[in-house]
Write a protein that holds these residues in place. Sequence first.
Motif, PDB file in Angstrom:
ATOM      1  N   ARG A 231      25.860  55.475  45.355  1.00 56.79           N
ATOM      2  CA  ARG A 231      26.531  57.069  45.859  1.00 56.79           C
ATOM      3  C   ARG A 231      26.258  57.492  44.122  1.00 56.79           C
ATOM      4  O   ARG A 231      25.823  59.085  45.051  1.00 56.79           O
ATOM      5  CB  ARG A 231      27.901  56.731  45.909  1.00 56.79           C
ATOM      6  CG  ARG A 231      28.493  56.439  47.055  1.00 56.79           C
ATOM      7  CD  ARG A 231      28.149  56.973  48.102  1.00 56.79           C
ATOM      8  NE  ARG A 231      27.949  55.667  49.847  1.00 56.79           N
ATOM      9  CZ  ARG A 231      26.649  55.466  49.832  1.00 56.79           C
ATOM     10  NH1 ARG A 231      25.857  56.230  49.850  1.00 56.79           N
ATOM     11  NH2 ARG A 231      26.468  54.508  51.422  1.00 56.79           N
ATOM     12  N   LEU A 232      25.990  57.262  43.610  1.00 61.46           N
ATOM     13  CA  LEU A 232      26.330  57.799  42.157  1.00 61.46           C
ATOM     14  C   LEU A 232      24.563  57.894  41.938  1.00 61.46           C
ATOM     15  O   LEU A 232      24.647  59.541  41.645  1.00 61.46           O
ATOM     16  CB  LEU A 232      26.455  57.195  40.875  1.00 61.46           C
ATOM     17  CG  LEU A 232      27.442  57.217  39.618  1.00 61.46           C
ATOM     18  CD1 LEU A 232      28.861  57.946  40.322  1.00 61.46           C
ATOM     19  CD2 LEU A 232      27.583  56.446  38.663  1.00 61.46           C
ATOM     20  N   ARG A 233      23.699  57.436  42.723  1.00 59.39           N
ATOM     21  CA  ARG A 233      22.045  57.788  42.011  1.00 59.39           C
ATOM     22  C   ARG A 233      22.138  58.498  43.293  1.00 59.39           C
ATOM     23  O   ARG A 233      21.119  59.607  42.769  1.00 59.39           O
ATOM     24  CB  ARG A 233      21.246  56.492  41.941  1.00 59.39           C
ATOM     25  CG  ARG A 233      21.668  56.060  40.564  1.00 59.39           C
ATOM     26  CD  ARG A 233      21.119  54.500  40.674  1.00 59.39           C
ATOM     27  NE  ARG A 233      21.335  53.310  39.967  1.00 59.39           N
ATOM     28  CZ  ARG A 233      20.437  52.607  39.433  1.00 59.39           C
ATOM     29  NH1 ARG A 233      19.689  52.274  40.376  1.00 59.39           N
ATOM     30  NH2 ARG A 233      21.170  52.221  37.861  1.00 59.39           N
TER      31      ARG A 233
ATOM     32  N   ALA B 280      22.779  62.027  41.806  1.00 62.55           N
ATOM     33  CA  ALA B 280      22.398  62.446  40.722  1.00 62.55           C
ATOM     34  C   ALA B 280      20.910  62.912  41.539  1.00 62.55           C
ATOM     35  O   ALA B 280      20.467  64.556  41.050  1.00 62.55           O
ATOM     36  CB  ALA B 280      21.480  61.225  39.142  1.00 62.55           C
ATOM     37  N   GLN B 281      19.623  62.595  42.185  1.00 61.42           N
ATOM     38  CA  GLN B 281      18.969  62.961  42.819  1.00 61.42           C
ATOM     39  C   GLN B 281      19.088  64.483  44.012  1.00 61.42           C
ATOM     40  O   GLN B 281      18.445  65.747  43.459  1.00 61.42           O
ATOM     41  CB  GLN B 281      19.337  62.240  44.127  1.00 61.42           C
ATOM     42  CG  GLN B 281      17.639  61.079  43.844  1.00 61.42           C
ATOM     43  CD  GLN B 281      17.300  60.036  45.140  1.00 61.42           C
ATOM     44  OE1 GLN B 281      17.939  60.638  46.426  1.00 61.42           O
ATOM     45  NE2 GLN B 281      16.368  59.408  45.300  1.00 61.42           N
ATOM     46  N   ALA B 282      20.603  64.478  44.338  1.00 63.09           N
ATOM     47  CA  ALA B 282      21.248  65.800  45.196  1.00 63.09           C
ATOM     48  C   ALA B 282      20.586  67.004  43.236  1.00 63.09           C
ATOM     49  O   ALA B 282      20.648  67.785  44.133  1.00 63.09           O
ATOM     50  CB  ALA B 282      22.736  65.173  45.162  1.00 63.09           C
ATOM     51  N   MET B 283      20.859  66.322  42.298  1.00 67.55           N
ATOM     52  CA  MET B 283      21.025  67.267  41.501  1.00 67.55           C
ATOM     53  C   MET B 283      19.609  67.424  40.924  1.00 67.55           C
ATOM     54  O   MET B 283      19.086  68.290  40.303  1.00 67.55           O
ATOM     55  CB  MET B 283      22.281  67.098  39.935  1.00 67.55           C
ATOM     56  CG  MET B 283      23.714  67.179  40.948  1.00 67.55           C
ATOM     57  SD  MET B 283      24.781  66.526  40.454  1.00 67.55           S
ATOM     58  CE  MET B 283      24.574  67.647  38.617  1.00 67.55           C
ATOM     59  N   GLY B 284      18.651  66.661  41.638  1.00 73.08           N
ATOM     60  CA  GLY B 284      17.232  67.189  40.427  1.00 73.08           C
ATOM     61  C   GLY B 284      16.823  65.946  39.630  1.00 73.08           C
ATOM     62  O   GLY B 284      15.946  65.663  38.909  1.00 73.08           O
ATOM     63  N   LEU B 285      18.681  64.871  39.565  1.00 70.72           N
ATOM     64  CA  LEU B 285      17.933  63.774  38.709  1.00 70.72           C
ATOM     65  C   LEU B 285      17.506  62.122  38.674  1.00 70.72           C
ATOM     66  O   LEU B 285      18.404  62.612  40.230  1.00 70.72           O
ATOM     67  CB  LEU B 285      19.477  64.308  37.595  1.00 70.72           C
ATOM     68  CG  LEU B 285      19.662  65.211  36.031  1.00 70.72           C
ATOM     69  CD1 LEU B 285      21.168  65.186  36.039  1.00 70.72           C
ATOM     70  CD2 LEU B 285      18.581  65.241  35.535  1.00 70.72           C
ATOM     71  N   SER B 286      17.255  61.587  38.467  1.00 70.81           N
ATOM     72  CA  SER B 286      16.713  60.707  38.596  1.00 70.81           C
ATOM     73  C   SER B 286      17.990  59.655  37.757  1.00 70.81           C
ATOM     74  O   SER B 286      17.620  59.860  36.465  1.00 70.81           O
ATOM     75  CB  SER B 286      15.371  59.494  38.861  1.00 70.81           C
ATOM     76  OG  SER B 286      15.361  58.639  38.805  1.00 70.81           O
ATOM     77  N   LEU B 287      18.917  59.060  38.465  1.00 73.39           N
ATOM     78  CA  LEU B 287      19.381  57.992  37.108  1.00 73.39           C
ATOM     79  C   LEU B 287      18.973  56.126  37.016  1.00 73.39           C
ATOM     80  O   LEU B 287      19.164  55.560  38.587  1.00 73.39           O
ATOM     81  CB  LEU B 287      21.073  58.114  37.562  1.00 73.39           C
ATOM     82  CG  LEU B 287      22.344  57.231  36.925  1.00 73.39           C
ATOM     83  CD1 LEU B 287      22.645  57.397  35.982  1.00 73.39           C
ATOM     84  CD2 LEU B 287      23.633  57.075  37.340  1.00 73.39           C
TER      85      LEU B 287
ATOM     86  N   TYR C  91      29.103  60.075  34.298  1.00 69.29           N
ATOM     87  CA  TYR C  91      30.189  61.118  34.998  1.00 69.29           C
ATOM     88  C   TYR C  91      30.501  62.105  34.600  1.00 69.29           C
ATOM     89  O   TYR C  91      29.495  62.595  35.906  1.00 69.29           O
ATOM     90  CB  TYR C  91      31.385  60.384  35.338  1.00 69.29           C
ATOM     91  CG  TYR C  91      31.316  58.704  35.628  1.00 69.29           C
ATOM     92  CD1 TYR C  91      31.737  58.561  37.434  1.00 69.29           C
ATOM     93  CD2 TYR C  91      31.405  57.530  35.057  1.00 69.29           C
ATOM     94  CE1 TYR C  91      31.263  57.162  37.543  1.00 69.29           C
ATOM     95  CE2 TYR C  91      31.234  56.634  35.330  1.00 69.29           C
ATOM     96  CZ  TYR C  91      31.109  56.241  36.649  1.00 69.29           C
ATOM     97  OH  TYR C  91      30.832  54.970  37.146  1.00 69.29           O
ATOM     98  N   ASN C  92      30.148  62.608  33.677  1.00 70.62           N
ATOM     99  CA  ASN C  92      30.036  64.332  33.295  1.00 70.62           C
ATOM    100  C   ASN C  92      28.960  65.300  33.690  1.00 70.62           C
ATOM    101  O   ASN C  92      29.091  66.106  34.029  1.00 70.62           O
ATOM    102  CB  ASN C  92      30.748  64.321  31.812  1.00 70.62           C
ATOM    103  CG  ASN C  92      32.128  63.786  31.416  1.00 70.62           C
ATOM    104  OD1 ASN C  92      32.774  63.862  30.145  1.00 70.62           O
ATOM    105  ND2 ASN C  92      32.852  63.541  32.130  1.00 70.62           N
ATOM    106  N   VAL C  93      27.797  63.922  33.416  1.00 72.96           N
ATOM    107  CA  VAL C  93      26.678  64.781  33.865  1.00 72.96           C
ATOM    108  C   VAL C  93      26.216  64.816  35.355  1.00 72.96           C
ATOM    109  O   VAL C  93      26.154  66.063  35.628  1.00 72.96           O
ATOM    110  CB  VAL C  93      24.987  64.305  33.269  1.00 72.96           C
ATOM    111  CG1 VAL C  93      24.035  64.195  33.745  1.00 72.96           C
ATOM    112  CG2 VAL C  93      25.541  63.924  31.417  1.00 72.96           C
ATOM    113  N   LEU C  94      27.510  63.835  35.898  1.00 71.16           N
ATOM    114  CA  LEU C  94      27.201  64.227  37.633  1.00 71.16           C
ATOM    115  C   LEU C  94      28.327  65.276  37.748  1.00 71.16           C
ATOM    116  O   LEU C  94      28.814  65.123  39.299  1.00 71.16           O
ATOM    117  CB  LEU C  94      27.172  63.137  38.039  1.00 71.16           C
ATOM    118  CG  LEU C  94      25.846  62.441  37.591  1.00 71.16           C
ATOM    119  CD1 LEU C  94      26.394  60.861  38.290  1.00 71.16           C
ATOM    120  CD2 LEU C  94      24.831  62.963  38.155  1.00 71.16           C
ATOM    121  N   GLY C  95      28.510  66.072  37.373  1.00 74.17           N
ATOM    122  CA  GLY C  95      30.340  66.982  37.138  1.00 74.17           C
ATOM    123  C   GLY C  95      31.474  65.861  37.724  1.00 74.17           C
ATOM    124  O   GLY C  95      32.251  66.804  38.930  1.00 74.17           O
TER     125      GLY C  95
END
Length: 573
Positions: free
Chosen positions: A266-268, A271-278, A300-304
């Motif tokens: 779920r976390l990853r 991240a994807q939805a935000m254009g990031l890869s975790l 967690y904070n990076v992902l809001g």
Amino acid sequence: MDNREVAAVFDRIADLLEIQGEAVYRVNAYRRAAESIRSTSEEVAAMATAGRLQQIPGVGEAIASKIDELLSSGRMAFYDKLVAAVPEGLIGVLEIQDVGPKKAARFWKELGVTSVDDLEAAARAGKLRGLAGMGEKSETRILVSIEAYRRRSGRASIGVALPSAERLLVKLRGMPGVRQAELGGSLRRWRETIGDIDLVIASDDSALVVGGFAALPEVRRVRSQGETKVSVELEGGLQAQLWVHPVERFGTAWQYATGSQAHNVRLRERAQAMGLSLSEHGFRQPDGGELLIAQEQHAYNVLGLAWVPPELREDRGEMQAAEAGALPVLVTEADLRGELHAHSNWSDGGATILEMAEAASELGLTYLVISDHSQSLGVAGGLSVDRLRAQRQEIDQAQRRLGSRLRLLQGAEVEILADGRLDYPDAVLSELDLVTASLHSSLRQSRPQATARLLAAMRNPHVDMIGHPTGRMVEGREGADLDLEEVFRVALETRTMLEINAHPDRLDLNDVHARRASELGCLLAINTDAHRPSDLLLRRFGVGVARRAWLGPPQVANAWPLDDLLAWLSGGA
DNA sequence: GCCGTTTTCGGCCCGACTGTTTTCAGTCG
């Protein structure tokens, strides 16, 4: 069928489909549905009747109709067809490490292997090395894995695994090159059983740490060893794995190693939805640049999101809560003010009342209920009415010695007899400060019978709490077959507390049930059921269950001041 | 098979380690 049984069917479907070579996403859909059903606190049977199955995350139209079919007829055509097509013994073969669905299917189709015994025989006969992609090493590896599989007895209790992991941590923290060493995995999440011990190390010299760990005397066998990761079998049969990451990447590394897998996915996705890869190494940005995370909270904070306590990381709604800033304030060991369920040498305990009280006081507790067994539990030295009354004298004496440090109360753990009657007459119960009623025998009654028995006990006005409500043992006997929704409803109505028994062999109520009870408004209590002073330390396991159940101090009776608790029990606010 | 502040169709997390391979499949977490 209860949720666990329904979930088991879907897990099995996933296994069988996987062996058949079904698309991994379809297989995963069944796995996700199974896990989701398992952690649903409401009974699926009730949800099915109400037509609300699709409210369960991961359950859509197809799976909902399969659940309906299963619950109404006890069978499922889809499942029966699968079982007819794939030998069920192959599911056991999947338990062997390094054997997954692809290999299992090949062993079956090409060598006729349908069980672990078959596989062992084929390996010993040197038949595996002839298959494409398999050589002598693979064959040996599988034989070693089969041996390990036979030594292992499924998942270990947290009561065994945690102390063992803590000893490893102490050693690791003293090893050269180790900057930080922490627990991850299901132990950090306080799951009741543990598949393996996960350890995460911050270090600038991974080779040194990996090598040092693999060489520890408690390591029986190294399963795999790379530059940053090593997986071993410990003496005693537990498995452990260790990841090493640099300090500046430790935040994402620890987050990754803590899981759960579903939570990480779920976390990853987020991240994807935000254009990031975790990944465990950090965040990768669209331009290819890296964002390194040293503190887990910042991942967690990076992902809001707010930092999610590990006990909640099970994909049971914690992401939504973290996003909304609605994560619960969870109860901690330090919040506990009293112990409501402890034994003494008057029944089957190993210490005097005063010794128990001194130990409780040293832990910072301010009240302790001595609740020895009632008369009919002969094996545990249950107290006759006369002995119970004599015990009051000793409690009063001990109280004088303790002064105001700790308040002692006299309770009892009263047997709920097979017909629902209690093991002391009401007149005797009324003399006690706090009455706990428990099931210890005749646990195999029918659901209506067992439920009625518990309801009858709760309706007795003198009963304040139900001890280890289901009577189950972790990895041991099943508990009583109870209609827990009804139990919780009546507990609420009669102001009866429900215990979370902290003994790691019990953990009863479990996390899912405790969460449901609390949702419905019941008051819970975290008790150790201590039989000796050191047992009071077991409360941390009960706190783990309570936290997994999303409980805060207001939902836990023994986190309350004693006067508030007594007032509540007597019908006050 | 599920699901939707990119979508009712076309996606579905990401990387380490092993063994058998000359570039990758399978397994695991």
